[in-house]
Design an enzyme around this catalytic site. Structure first.
Site, mmCIF file in Angstrom:
data_model
loop_
_atom_site.group_PDB
_atom_site.id
_atom_site.type_symbol
_atom_site.label_atom_id
_atom_site.label_comp_id
_atom_site.label_asym_id
_atom_site.label_seq_id
_atom_site.Cartn_x
_atom_site.Cartn_y
_atom_site.Cartn_z
ATOM 1 N N HIS A 271 -0.677 -1.434 -9.804
ATOM 2 C CA HIS A 271 -0.645 -2.889 -9.645
ATOM 3 C C HIS A 271 0.214 -3.511 -10.732
ATOM 4 O O HIS A 271 0.078 -3.187 -11.912
ATOM 5 C CB HIS A 271 -2.064 -3.467 -9.698
ATOM 6 C CG HIS A 271 -2.831 -3.228 -8.444
ATOM 7 N ND1 HIS A 271 -4.065 -2.619 -8.430
ATOM 8 C CD2 HIS A 271 -2.540 -3.502 -7.145
ATOM 9 C CE1 HIS A 271 -4.501 -2.536 -7.193
ATOM 10 N NE2 HIS A 271 -3.601 -3.055 -6.393
ATOM 11 N N CYS A 272 1.104 -4.403 -10.303
ATOM 12 C CA CYS A 272 2.066 -5.008 -11.235
ATOM 13 C C CYS A 272 1.418 -6.125 -12.040
ATOM 14 O O CYS A 272 0.719 -6.980 -11.497
ATOM 15 C CB CYS A 272 3.260 -5.561 -10.465
ATOM 16 S SG CYS A 272 4.510 -6.304 -11.529
ATOM 17 N N GLU B 249 0.818 -1.217 0.000
ATOM 18 C CA GLU B 249 0.000 0.000 0.000
ATOM 19 C C GLU B 249 0.850 1.266 0.000
ATOM 20 O O GLU B 249 0.499 2.252 -0.652
ATOM 21 C CB GLU B 249 -0.968 -0.014 1.183
ATOM 22 C CG GLU B 249 -1.954 -1.174 1.188
ATOM 23 C CD GLU B 249 -2.871 -1.201 -0.038
ATOM 24 O OE1 GLU B 249 -2.935 -0.201 -0.775
ATOM 25 O OE2 GLU B 249 -3.522 -2.239 -0.253
ATOM 26 N N CYS C 232 9.358 -7.071 -8.282
ATOM 27 C CA CYS C 232 9.916 -7.514 -9.561
ATOM 28 C C CYS C 232 10.891 -6.442 -10.061
ATOM 29 O O CYS C 232 10.918 -5.321 -9.533
ATOM 30 C CB CYS C 232 8.801 -7.756 -10.573
ATOM 31 S SG CYS C 232 8.121 -6.238 -11.305
ATOM 32 N N CYS D 89 5.118 -10.474 -7.940
ATOM 33 C CA CYS D 89 5.576 -9.241 -7.300
ATOM 34 C C CYS D 89 4.635 -8.850 -6.166
ATOM 35 O O CYS D 89 3.430 -9.125 -6.225
ATOM 36 C CB CYS D 89 5.609 -8.131 -8.364
ATOM 37 S SG CYS D 89 6.071 -6.484 -7.788
#
Length: 350
Positions: free
Chosen positions: A265-266, A256, A290, A271
């Site tokens: 968001h990956c 967060e 990542c 990740c």
């Protein structure tokens, strides 16, 4: 159903390095060891980073289609937040009780603070004096499904806005009491105002027993406290601080706070910045960043990657004595993470 999100190597390289000449030049300033870690995902024999695996239609990516954010998009975003000389401190504000005794609370929060300081290596992380639910003045209710108490997240954000110190990069409120964002919602793990650098997050549902029918935090059937009667939070059930709960807490706070730097968001690789819809999905995600997200964070803070890994490894090795009290930090759940950090440092030293 299991679907592996395997991106072509050239797409990953472009996401990591960029096509802009100035950003490519900045990338070349990394040491050879740092490049070895960052580029591990580009090699067929790479061992550090894995592709994302989607396990069901209820996972985050199928339910929340989002555009992938590469490093160039992140760096070019005029609205992202970057720590500055006068605003480089992350503050943690505990709300309500975190244990049966003050020592228990202080240990848990101090371990969490130390983890954040290692994860966001180069920034200062401080804890503010704990506050009671009553002092926040927030609205609360009894959840009609779980029959447990919930705090209204919007009121807590207003409270945090008033408490945010002038030198703060961001302020994070944490609580062991469940949250809800509006009357029509069942619950929410957390809520944030990223542009204002603040968020509030609950660890209540990270207790393994939360969804059991005999969960100790449930109120008696038919019990309905009066609005404003904060006495219901006296001696309210707090789950034990286990190794798993500590890991989940470290995971959610680092995720967060990452959003407050502007990290989306990956969708590139396995990740900690991946989105999650439920606890099972969250538990599958690692504590690691990542390479794409790591470069984003490093460009914002300016740490040496090896120094950050060493700080995180030291946190796992530390038995808890640095918290100032004789206690053993429960790091059993962090052993896989420890081995991963060791591999990263070994790759950098090859």
């Amino acid at each position: 159903m299991e679907v592996i999100e395997q991106h072509p190597v050239e797409k990953l390289r472009a996401a990591l390095v960029s096509s802009r000449r100035d950003l490519v030049k900045r990338y070349q300033q990394y040491s050879d060891g740092e490049k070895k870690v960052l580029e591990d995902c580009l090699r067929p024999d790479g061992v550090l980073f894995q592709p994302i695996t989607i396990h069901s239609d209820s996972d985050w990516i199928p339910e929340h289609p989002e555009e992938s954010e590469d490093f160039q998009s992140f760096f070019s975003n005029p609205y992202r937040s970057t720590p500055s000389k006068g605003h480089h401190t992350i503050y943690i504000q505990t709300i309500g009780s975190f244990g049966e005794a003050a020592v228990h609370t202080n240990l848990y929060v101090e371990w969490l603070r130390q983890y954040c300081e290692a994860f966001y290596h180069g920034l200062v992380v401080k804890t503010l004096p704990p506050v009671t639910v009553q002092s926040t003045g927030c609205t609360f209710r009894v959840n009609s499904y779980s029959n447990n108490l919930q705090l209204y997240a919007g009121d807590l954000l207003k409270f945090l806005k008033k408490r945010k110190p002038k030198d703060a990069f961001c302020i994070v409120g944490i609580t062991m009491i469940d949250l809800y964002p509006e009357e029509s919602w069942n619950f929410v793990f957390g809520q944030a105002s990223l542009t204002k650098g603040m968020g509030v997050f609950s660890f209540a549902r990270y207790d393994d027993n939360f969804y059991h029918h005999d969960y100790a935090g449930q109120l008696k059937t038919g019990s309905k406290p009066k609005p404003g009667d904060y006495s219901v939070f006296n001696n309210y059930y707090i789950p034990p601080i286990t190794s798993t709960l500590l890991l989940r807490s470290c995971q959610v706070v680092s995720h967060e706070v990452g959003h407050m730097f502007g990290l989306q968001h990956c969708q590139w690789l396995h990740c900690v910045m991946q989105g999650s819809n439920h606890l099972e999905e969250s538990d599958r995600q690692p504590l690691t960043l990542c390479p794409v997200c790591l470069r984003k964070l490093q460009s914002s803070i300016g740490f040496k990657i090896a120094d950050r890994y060493k700080a995180l490894l030291q946190w796992v090795h530390d038995d808890g004595g640095s918290a100032g009290v004789q206690a053993v930090k429960p790091t059993e759940a962090f052993q896989e993470y420890k081995q991963w950090l060791q591999r990263c440092l070994a790759v950098m030293e090859e």
